[in-house]
Design an enzyme around this catalytic site. Structure first.
Site, PDB file in Angstrom:
ATOM      1  N   ASP A 169       0.783  -1.050  -0.145  1.00  0.00           N
ATOM      2  CA  ASP A 169       0.326   0.010   0.569  1.00  0.00           C
ATOM      3  C   ASP A 169       0.826   1.674   0.421  1.00  0.00           C
ATOM      4  O   ASP A 169       1.939   1.713   0.741  1.00  0.00           O
ATOM      5  CB  ASP A 169      -0.837   0.365   1.542  1.00  0.00           C
ATOM      6  CG  ASP A 169      -1.267   1.471   1.761  1.00  0.00           C
ATOM      7  OD1 ASP A 169      -2.514   1.514   0.518  1.00  0.00           O
ATOM      8  OD2 ASP A 169      -1.733   1.642   2.601  1.00  0.00           O
ATOM      9  N   LYS A 170       0.570   2.257  -0.647  1.00  0.00           N
ATOM     10  CA  LYS A 170       1.389   3.759  -0.869  1.00  0.00           C
ATOM     11  C   LYS A 170       1.276   4.488   0.656  1.00  0.00           C
ATOM     12  O   LYS A 170       1.977   4.893   1.687  1.00  0.00           O
ATOM     13  CB  LYS A 170       1.035   4.492  -2.061  1.00  0.00           C
ATOM     14  CG  LYS A 170       2.268   5.508  -1.998  1.00  0.00           C
ATOM     15  CD  LYS A 170       1.828   6.551  -3.209  1.00  0.00           C
ATOM     16  CE  LYS A 170       0.308   7.276  -3.018  1.00  0.00           C
ATOM     17  NZ  LYS A 170       1.249   8.015  -1.951  1.00  0.00           N
TER      18      LYS A 170
HETATM   19  P1  ADP Z   1      -3.952   4.853  -0.676  1.00  0.00           P
HETATM   20  O1  ADP Z   1      -4.775   4.193  -1.876  1.00  0.00           O
HETATM   21  O2  ADP Z   1      -3.085   5.244  -1.232  1.00  0.00           O
HETATM   22  O3  ADP Z   1      -4.253   4.469   0.598  1.00  0.00           O
HETATM   23  P2  ADP Z   1      -6.850   5.890  -0.209  1.00  0.00           P
HETATM   24  O4  ADP Z   1      -7.794   4.117  -0.945  1.00  0.00           O
HETATM   25  O5  ADP Z   1      -7.337   5.939   1.165  1.00  0.00           O
HETATM   26  O6  ADP Z   1      -5.250   5.893  -0.496  1.00  0.00           O
HETATM   27  O7  ADP Z   1      -7.717   7.426  -1.077  1.00  0.00           O
HETATM   28  C1  ADP Z   1      -7.585   6.988  -2.489  1.00  0.00           C
HETATM   29  C2  ADP Z   1      -7.284   9.072  -2.475  1.00  0.00           C
HETATM   30  O8  ADP Z   1      -8.647   9.467  -2.526  1.00  0.00           O
HETATM   31  C3  ADP Z   1      -6.593   9.268  -2.027  1.00  0.00           C
HETATM   32  O9  ADP Z   1      -5.560   9.527  -2.919  1.00  0.00           O
HETATM   33  C4  ADP Z   1      -7.266  10.860  -2.360  1.00  0.00           C
HETATM   34  O10 ADP Z   1      -7.210  11.649  -3.535  1.00  0.00           O
HETATM   35  C5  ADP Z   1      -8.596  10.352  -2.065  1.00  0.00           C
HETATM   36  N1  ADP Z   1      -8.970  10.670  -0.985  1.00  0.00           N
HETATM   37  C6  ADP Z   1      -9.725   9.912   0.230  1.00  0.00           C
HETATM   38  N2  ADP Z   1      -9.741  10.209   1.333  1.00  0.00           N
HETATM   39  C7  ADP Z   1     -10.236  11.374   1.191  1.00  0.00           C
HETATM   40  C8  ADP Z   1     -10.514  12.374   2.331  1.00  0.00           C
HETATM   41  N3  ADP Z   1     -11.253  12.622   3.673  1.00  0.00           N
HETATM   42  N4  ADP Z   1      -9.989  13.842   1.250  1.00  0.00           N
HETATM   43  C9  ADP Z   1      -9.816  14.124   0.586  1.00  0.00           C
HETATM   44  N5  ADP Z   1      -9.635  13.117  -0.071  1.00  0.00           N
HETATM   45  C10 ADP Z   1      -9.531  12.373   0.211  1.00  0.00           C
HETATM   46 MG    MG Z   2      -4.498   3.374   3.215  1.00  0.00          MG
END
Ligand code: ADP
Ligand code: MG
Length: 723
Positions: free
Chosen positions: A414-415
């Protein structure tokens, strides 16, 4: 949401504004020696919460925990029981040896006196009953548990020998086997004593963990400090921790500053600086300053208690090779009985060498085939593995997961929060709407919504509002869209903050005319469904991530990034780290499909994530690794939980798996392999041609030695460096 927040009156949470709920009274206590777990002195795999008898061998369970004294003594008592019986019977054994006509003949001396037979009988009987008692008890337990094994065989072998000797003394004239049986019992007592000692060494780590919690704490009452028992502390109590003392419970620093050594819990060797509002973990050592701590977790909830629970579960969870070993042990039990009966019949009827010879060989064959080493081969390794792991901040929840980990050829990371720190900083705010909202206003509206989101991006935005000392208005109608963003109503305006797909989904207008900033995470903001600007954030790549990817490649393992972030951000991180594959803009529900895709290509896949929205993919992967658990070690969907937020620990976990497997294989080969030679030798196969025999006491020695070798081989694992 914030268990640390405790108020005496109802109201809203000062941290997040949620309504406070009534607290459930907790009856649980701090884990102490009194809540010790019980284990079978012979079988570290058996761990129970109540005292009683071992379901496998029927022996009385002994406390596992070294605790504060009591547990240790009573564990030792089982071990010392063998030792005592060994030393008490030893003079009698020597006596029977000296009186044996055969021994006298071999060594060319002659002691004869009237009544010598009755004396030998008396000594042999004493040894048989007093020395043999632990084996009869345990053998009975095994039979009652319908699981005849090692102890049944030992009891059977010495009973055969003794009965034969008594018959030879009183019923028919012939040689007796008293000295053979006596030495056999003696060697068994010695073997079990030594073996229990080494097994105790292997199980010691749980006891060590329990010992980390200091028995007393300085409770602050009206600014005065009173010393109380740790187990009487309640959530919300204030305690004082002086320099050099152990922190008694999990809590939050209220005042003071100090560096704390958390190595014993997280595996992090560098001391961690603790200031106000930071969490401390019970069992860690406060080094140079005084800390006032508010108790946040007690009893089963504390990190130590949870770690102990996990280790216990891991030790109870069986790797697949265990099934193989169990099967082999069952087979061997029958082989032992068959070999015993077979050799007696052969040497008594087909190649008559007399009843004494036949019975001696039968006893040897049974003894040498005792599948004890086989029974120990795997459990001692898993015991040591789980504690060695814990010492390195690697908690194994499922042994089967660790078992496959050595075969992993694809690690998916996961990034956010895993490869990167997950601490977003706001880089740039670009108001871009027609209504020309100011930077500050855009940040205020977005920040208000993001206070209710748990996402690390949200935390970054809220942090920025604090830096700029903005007051955030209240938010209503908050809704989170996992992997996309969040919406809410602020000052009567509908605010949406998230990625492009969220805004499109909500039908926000004006999103086409965008200013792009390469390699930065963009949060698009819409007010009343009209696009009003972008907040750009950046995250920092962990320094260890690059090394981790490099090491994995050296081990022949491919790597991938899996993220919900945009392609250009993900690819930039991917390039920087040199990973093989980048899966970007993947929605939480879709992450699991990427894992499946790799699995369908024939890969053995590990998924490394923070466990929050990664649960399905952690479960789907062959090995689910939750990272950065800190004190929340009870991550449900993972096989392996890493305490620290260090991707390098993934490499360690795979190494641990490889080392563990090596030991298991070595132990299995040894424990079964030695029988290939030992059983035929004991049964007298090499007697006619080479005159080679295995006397019962040598058989017993070999059998005990093989078990001890297995344990020692496993103990070597403790010294292993995982890097
Ligand atoms: P990752 O896979 O890197 O953990 P997530 O799946 O949690 O990322 O989220 C993916 C994308 O959704 C983020 O990069 C962001 O653009 C957007 N995002 C998610 N939650 C939020 C939030 N609370 N506020 C703003 N953007 C969000
Ligand atoms: Mg995550």
């Amino acid at each position: 949401m914030h268990p640390i927040v405790r108020e005496t009156k109802p109201g809203t949470c000062p941290e997040c504004g949620m309504y406070l709920v009534k607290e459930k009274p907790k009856a649980e206590k701090i884990v102490t020696a009194k809540d010790a777990l019980y284990t079978c002195p012979m079988d570290p795999e058996i761990i129970r919460e109540q005292p009683g008898n071992c379901p496998k061998c029927g022996m009385k369970l002994v406390p596992l925990s070294g605790g504060h004294g009591t547990g240790h003594e009573s564990h030792a008592s089982a071990e010392f029981d063998f030792r005592r019986r060994f030393f008490i019977t030893l003079p009698l054994v020597i006596f029977t040896i000296l009186l044996s006509p055969n021994i006298q003949k071999w060594f060319g001396f002659n002691v004869q006196f009237p009544g010598i037979e009755s004396l030998t009988f008396a000594a042999g009987t004493l040894i048989f009953f007093y020395g043999g008692l632990p084996f009869f008890k345990a053998g009975k337990g095994e039979i009652l548990a319908k699981n005849p094994g090692m102890m049944t065989l030992v009891a059977f072998a010495i009973t055969v020998g003794y009965t034969f000797s008594v018959a030879a003394t009183f019923l028919f004239p012939g040689e007796s086997l008293y000295w053979e049986i006596s030495t056999l019992i003696s060697v068994f007592l010695l073997g079990h004593w030594l073996e229990m000692r080494s097994v105790r060494g292997a199980t010691g780590a749980l006891a060590e963990l329990a010992k980390l919690i200091p028995p007393s704490a300085h409770l602050l009452r009206d600014d005065k400090s009173v010393d109380v028992l740790t187990e009487t502390l309640k959530i919300g109590d204030l305690i004082l921790v002086k320099p050099g003392e152990k922190i008694p419970v999990d809590g939050v620093v209220v005042s003071g500053e100090s560096s704390v050594n958390e190595a014993m819990v997280t595996g992090e060797s560098r001391p961690v600086v603790k200031k106000m509002n930071e969490k401390v973990i019970g069992g860690t050592i406060n080094q140079d300053g005084s800390l006032t701590v508010r108790v946040a977790k007690i009893g089963a909830e504390t990190a130590i208690a949870q770690i102990m629970k996990l280790i216990r579960e891991a030790q109870a969870s069986k790797p697949n090779v265990q099934l193989l070993a169990d099967k082999a042990a069952n087979v061997l039990t029958f082989v032992a009985i068959f070999a015993g009966a077979g050799s007696f019949l052969y040497w008594f009827t087909l190649s008559p060498h007399g009843a004494v010879f036949a019975a001696t060989l039968a006893v040897s064959a049974i003894v040498v085939a005792c599948p004890h080493a086989l029974g120990l081969a795997i459990p001692v390794v898993t015991t040591i593995t789980s504690t060695l792991g814990a010492k390195n901040g690697i908690l194994i929840k499922e042994m089967k997961g660790l078992e496959i980990a050595r075969k992993i050829d694809y690690v998916v990371f996961d990034k956010t929060g895993t490869l990167t720190r997950g601490q977003f900083g706001v880089e740039k705010i670009i108001p871009a709407g027609a209504e020309s909202v100011s930077e500050e206003e855009l940040l205020t509206l977005t920040g208000a919504v993001e206070t209710l989101s748990q996402h690390s991006i949200a935390q970054g935005i809220v942090e920025e509002t604090k830096n700029r000392r903005l007051t955030l208005p209240a938010v209503t109608g908050f809704k989170s869209f996992p992997g996309k963003g969040a919406v809410g109503t602020v000052n009567g305006k509908n605010i949406a903050a998230g990625n492009l797909s969220l805004l499109k989904e909500l039908g926000a207008v004006g999103t086409e005319s965008l200013v792009k900033l390469q390699g930065k995470t963009a949060v698009y903001v819409a007010v009343n469904n009209t696009f009003q600007g972008i907040i750009y954030l950046a995250d920092i790549i962990r320094t260890e991530s690059k090394t981790a990817v490099k090491r994995l490649h050296q081990m022949g393992i491919k790597t991938a990034i899996l993220t919900g972030d945009t392609r250009d951000v993900a690819e930039e991180v991917g390039r920087e780290l040199g990973v093989d594959t980048v899966f970007a803009q993947v929605l939480p529900d879709d992450k699991v499909n990427k894992i499946k895709q790799l699995q369908q290509e024939g890969h053995i896949v590990a998924m490394v994530g923070d466990g929050v929205n990664d649960a399905p993919s952690l479960t789907q992967a062959h090995v689910g690794i939750a990272i950065g658990a800190g004190t929340d070690v009870a991550v449900e969907s993972a096989d392996i939980v890493l305490m620290k937020n260090n991707p390098l620990d993934v490499v360690k976990a795979i190494n641990l798996s490889r080392k563990t497997n090596e030991k298991m294989v070595q132990n299995l080969i040894w424990a079964t392999g030695y029988n290939v030679l030992a059983i035929p030798t004991a049964a007298g196969v090499f007697y006619p041609a080479f005159g080679i025999l295995l006397r019962p006491e040598w058989a017993a020695l070999l059998m005990s030695a093989s078990s001890i070798i297995v344990v020692f081989n496993a103990l070597l694992l403790r010294k292993t460096k995982l890097e």
